[in-house]
Write a protein that holds these residues in place. Structure first.
Motif, mmCIF file in Angstrom:
data_model
loop_
_atom_site.group_PDB
_atom_site.id
_atom_site.type_symbol
_atom_site.label_atom_id
_atom_site.label_comp_id
_atom_site.label_asym_id
_atom_site.label_seq_id
_atom_site.Cartn_x
_atom_site.Cartn_y
_atom_site.Cartn_z
ATOM 1 N N MET A 140 0.834 -1.183 0.000
ATOM 2 C CA MET A 140 0.000 0.000 0.000
ATOM 3 C C MET A 140 0.873 1.238 0.000
ATOM 4 O O MET A 140 1.980 1.227 0.497
ATOM 5 N N LYS A 141 0.337 2.306 -0.545
ATOM 6 C CA LYS A 141 1.096 3.545 -0.678
ATOM 7 C C LYS A 141 0.650 4.541 0.384
ATOM 8 O O LYS A 141 -0.516 4.932 0.447
ATOM 9 N N LEU A 142 1.594 4.943 1.226
ATOM 10 C CA LEU A 142 1.356 5.938 2.265
ATOM 11 C C LEU A 142 2.087 7.212 1.884
ATOM 12 O O LEU A 142 3.291 7.203 1.671
ATOM 13 N N VAL A 143 1.351 8.322 1.774
ATOM 14 C CA VAL A 143 1.955 9.608 1.436
ATOM 15 C C VAL A 143 1.907 10.507 2.658
ATOM 16 O O VAL A 143 0.878 10.616 3.330
ATOM 17 N N VAL A 144 3.039 11.116 2.955
ATOM 18 C CA VAL A 144 3.177 12.006 4.102
ATOM 19 C C VAL A 144 3.355 13.422 3.582
ATOM 20 O O VAL A 144 4.284 13.693 2.827
ATOM 21 N N VAL A 145 2.440 14.325 3.967
ATOM 22 C CA VAL A 145 2.542 15.735 3.580
ATOM 23 C C VAL A 145 3.018 16.505 4.802
ATOM 24 O O VAL A 145 2.326 16.564 5.824
ATOM 25 N N SER A 146 4.209 17.093 4.696
ATOM 26 C CA SER A 146 4.808 17.848 5.794
ATOM 27 C C SER A 146 4.944 19.313 5.396
ATOM 28 O O SER A 146 5.538 19.624 4.373
ATOM 29 N N GLU B 274 4.508 1.473 1.403
ATOM 30 C CA GLU B 274 5.573 2.183 0.703
ATOM 31 C C GLU B 274 5.367 3.657 1.042
ATOM 32 O O GLU B 274 4.301 4.220 0.769
ATOM 33 N N ILE B 275 6.360 4.287 1.655
ATOM 34 C CA ILE B 275 6.208 5.656 2.154
ATOM 35 C C ILE B 275 6.833 6.655 1.187
ATOM 36 O O ILE B 275 7.963 6.486 0.748
#
Length: 197
Positions: free
Chosen positions: A1-7, A34-35
């Motif tokens: 699975m695709k995990l997207v982190v918005v910082s 997958e980060i």
């Protein structure tokens, strides 16, 4: 699975990015993900240009596609004037102009950093309504880290609880039937081909 982190952290090093990384790592301990990190500081100029020209630059387009294709999202902002940062809001404004359904149905873990615990309500009064408006699935547990929380009891437990919730709700995008069977043509397409002009 695709995990997207918005910082949306602005400084280097950034406590906002540090919290984002902790949340991502904790989620990775509970699910096979997958980060990908989207650092808004690096996109600030392209976001501003998009407002003026109406066209996203290549890095902003790539970031928007990453967020749209995510199975789960971690969104972290510093607190400015008792709300999320302007850069944070600008990115999600641009994202929804490009595609109003960009994160509809996407599980989102919201988090914020600030200098004092008094700003912790930013999660409930600013961030949660924003993502509810965008029709994302906002997780029950949100994480706020004040300056005094770093190294203190409690932050790690909140991070783990929120990450476990996100891992539990994330689902990979469904595989289309066409991808399973080579040469498969859905019935709707077959019917459409028979329609007289």
């Amino acid at each position: 699975m695709k995990l997207v982190v918005v910082s949306a952290g602005l400084s280097v090093p950034s406590s906002t990015r540090l919290l984002a990384d902790r949340l991502a790592a904790a989620t990775g301990r509970h699910a096979d993900v997958e980060i990908q990190v989207v650092e808004l500081r690096d996109l600030a100029v392209e976001i501003a240009h998009n407002y003026v020209t109406g066209f996203p630059g290549p890095e902003l387009s790539a970031a928007a596609e990453a967020v749209k294709g995510a199975d789960g999202l971690i969104a972290v902002t510093p607190v400015f004037s008792a709300s999320y940062s302007g850069l944070f809001k600008s990115f999600f404004d641009v994202l929804t102009v490009l595609d109003k359904d960009a994160i509809a149905g996407t599980p989102v873990l919201i988090a914020a950093t600030g200098g004092t615990p008094r700003h912790s309500l930013v999660l409930e009064h600013a961030m949660r309504p924003l993502f509810a408006y965008l029709r994302a699935v906002v997780l029950p547990t949100a994480v706020y880290a004040a300056s005094e929380d770093w190294g203190a009891d409690g932050l790690d437990e909140r991070v783990e609880r929120a990450a476990k919730e996100l891992a539990g709700i994330m689902r990979p995008a469904p595989v289309q039937e066409e991808e399973l069977i080579e040469g498969f043509v859905p019935f709707e397409r077959q019917l459409a081909a028979l329609r007289p002009e």
